[in-house]
Write an enzyme that holds these catalytic residues in place. Structure first.
Site, PDB file in Angstrom:
ATOM      1  CB  THR A  20      -3.242  49.565   4.325  1.00  0.00           C
ATOM      2  OG1 THR A  20      -4.452  50.140   4.272  1.00  0.00           O
ATOM      3  CG2 THR A  20      -2.867  49.109   5.523  1.00  0.00           C
ATOM      4  CE1 TYR A  34      -5.524  49.538   8.568  1.00  0.00           C
ATOM      5  CE2 TYR A  34      -5.156  51.395   7.228  1.00  0.00           C
ATOM      6  CZ  TYR A  34      -5.418  50.139   7.355  1.00  0.00           C
ATOM      7  OH  TYR A  34      -5.846  49.392   6.311  1.00  0.00           O
ATOM      8  CB  THR A 100      -5.285  46.315  -0.719  1.00  0.00           C
ATOM      9  OG1 THR A 100      -5.906  46.579   0.483  1.00  0.00           O
ATOM     10  CG2 THR A 100      -4.066  46.088  -0.532  1.00  0.00           C
ATOM     11  CG  ASP A 101     -10.003  49.504   0.218  1.00  0.00           C
ATOM     12  OD1 ASP A 101      -9.618  48.496   0.249  1.00  0.00           O
ATOM     13  OD2 ASP A 101     -10.275  50.322   0.596  1.00  0.00           O
ATOM     14  CE  LYS A 173      -8.933  44.641   0.506  1.00  0.00           C
ATOM     15  NZ  LYS A 173      -8.727  46.092   0.971  1.00  0.00           N
ATOM     16  CD  GLU A 294     -29.089  33.281 -16.246  1.00  0.00           C
ATOM     17  OE1 GLU A 294     -30.159  33.573 -16.557  1.00  0.00           O
ATOM     18  OE2 GLU A 294     -28.602  32.260 -15.457  1.00  0.00           O
TER      19      GLU A 294
END
Ligand SMILES: NC(=O)C[C@H](N)C(=O)O
Length: 337
Positions: A20, A34, A100-101, A173, A294
């Site tokens: 981006t 965009y 950024t992903d 992110k 766990e």
């Protein structure tokens, strides 16, 4: 003479990969609608004349893609170019513009495999340059500022978003619609304000110069996949991933990397077949998976991902598997990196 060397500007290379920060929308009102990866690196640099006061900046277009489409081959290509530049005497710092992903994955990968103490800064933006209040310009300005500073040396791969300096290992992110998208569960390392860096803490985990991994020795990355867990999950995805050739499966688990009783038998069987099982957590603010909590990891010979989220655990697992397939060694690496 002394004054001359003191004021000599650093040489910074901007490696552009798309995202981006190189995006363009139809109107200034388009902050979310965009096309990513449209603007070339020369235009990005030319758009910020103030960069010339910070450093001698030159650009290189390594690829032009939205980061959700980054492949392992792209990672290797970028990693090799960063390494060549870091070895070059006339390069003082490297900035990588990136979508950024998957920025957090690339930053962590480089943090593991680049043998340099020169600053490497990965940067992106949440809005394209054509939008009102676009954030890419300042993020890139800050990235060049940090890349050209001596204080950034030896701190591992860094990320400059929203005025913060984050460790490439820790940062993720956390939200996709705000400019304050990148957070670390352990806090930023510093701030960058008007081209000056202010540092508050140092990364504690092994990285770059102190890492046992080196991009120069990595020919290819093994297949490591992620399976997402939730209520009513069954073992279909895990089995399919293993059948397709995954050498390790990252269990993107609930809570403390917990595993549904419907899935446990399949994971035990896959481990017996040689597939590494790595328990991580997909909780939003950052997981923290403890061994033998766990699930009995010692008994099943599973690995825990510590505080790494599933996508970062995948990066470390791929890099680690280039060196060892011993689960104890893998676990050591997950504690140390
Ligand atoms: N903000 C962004 O950069 C998102 C974009 N999809 C990318 O990662 O390339």
């Amino acid at each position: 003479k002394e004054v001359e060397t003191q004021t000599k500007l650093a040489n910074v290379v901007v490696l552009a990969t798309g995202g981006t920060i190189a995006g363009a929308g139809a109107s200034a009102a388009n902050s979310a609608t965009y096309q990513a990866a449209k603007v070339g690196v020369e235009q990005l640099i030319a758009g910020i004349p103030e960069l010339s006061k910070l450093a001698n900046v030159r650009g290189e277009q390594v690829m032009q893609i939205a980061s959700e489409s980054i492949t392992n081959d792209n990672l290797l290509q970028l990693g090799r170019r960063v390494s060549e530049l870091a070895d070059s005497k006339d390069v003082d710092g490297i900035v990588i513009t990136h979508g950024t992903d998957t920025l957090e994955e690339t930053a962590y990968f480089l943090n593991l495999v680049e043998k340099t103490d020169k600053p490497i800064i990965v940067v992106g933006s949440m809005r394209p340059g054509t939008a009102m209040s676009a954030d890419g310009m300042l993020n890139l300005y800050n990235a060049v500022a940090v890349a050209s500073s001596k204080e950034a040396r030896g701190k591992g791969v860094l990320v400059t978003m929203n005025d913060e300096i984050q460790s490439g290992r820790d940062v993720s992110k956390m939200i996709n619609i705000k400019t304050e998208a990148f957070k670390s569960p352990w806090g930023p390392l510093g701030m960058v304000v008007e081209g000056k860096s202010y540092w508050f803490r140092l990364p504690a985990k092994r990285h770059t110069m102190d890492s046992e991994f080196d991009i120069k020795n990595i020919k290819s990355l093994p297949d490591v996949e992620i399976a997402y867990s939730y209520g009513n999950v069954d073992d279909t995805a895990y089995k399919a991933l293993a059948q397709a050739g995954a050498k390790a499966i990252i269990h993107a688990g609930t809570g403390n990397g917990s595993v549904s009783s419907r899935v446990v038998p399949a994971l035990q069987a896959l481990r017996k077949d040689g597939v590494q099982i790595i328990r991580s957590s997909h909780v939003n603010a950052g997981g923290f998976v403890l061994r033998n909590a766990e699930q009995p990891d010692d008994k099943y010979d599973w690995v825990v991902a510590h505080d790494l989220n599933p996508q970062k655990a995948r990066i470390l697992a791929m890099v680690a598997l280039t060196k060892t397939n011993d689960s104890k060694e893998l676990q050591r690496m997950f504690w140390e990196y």
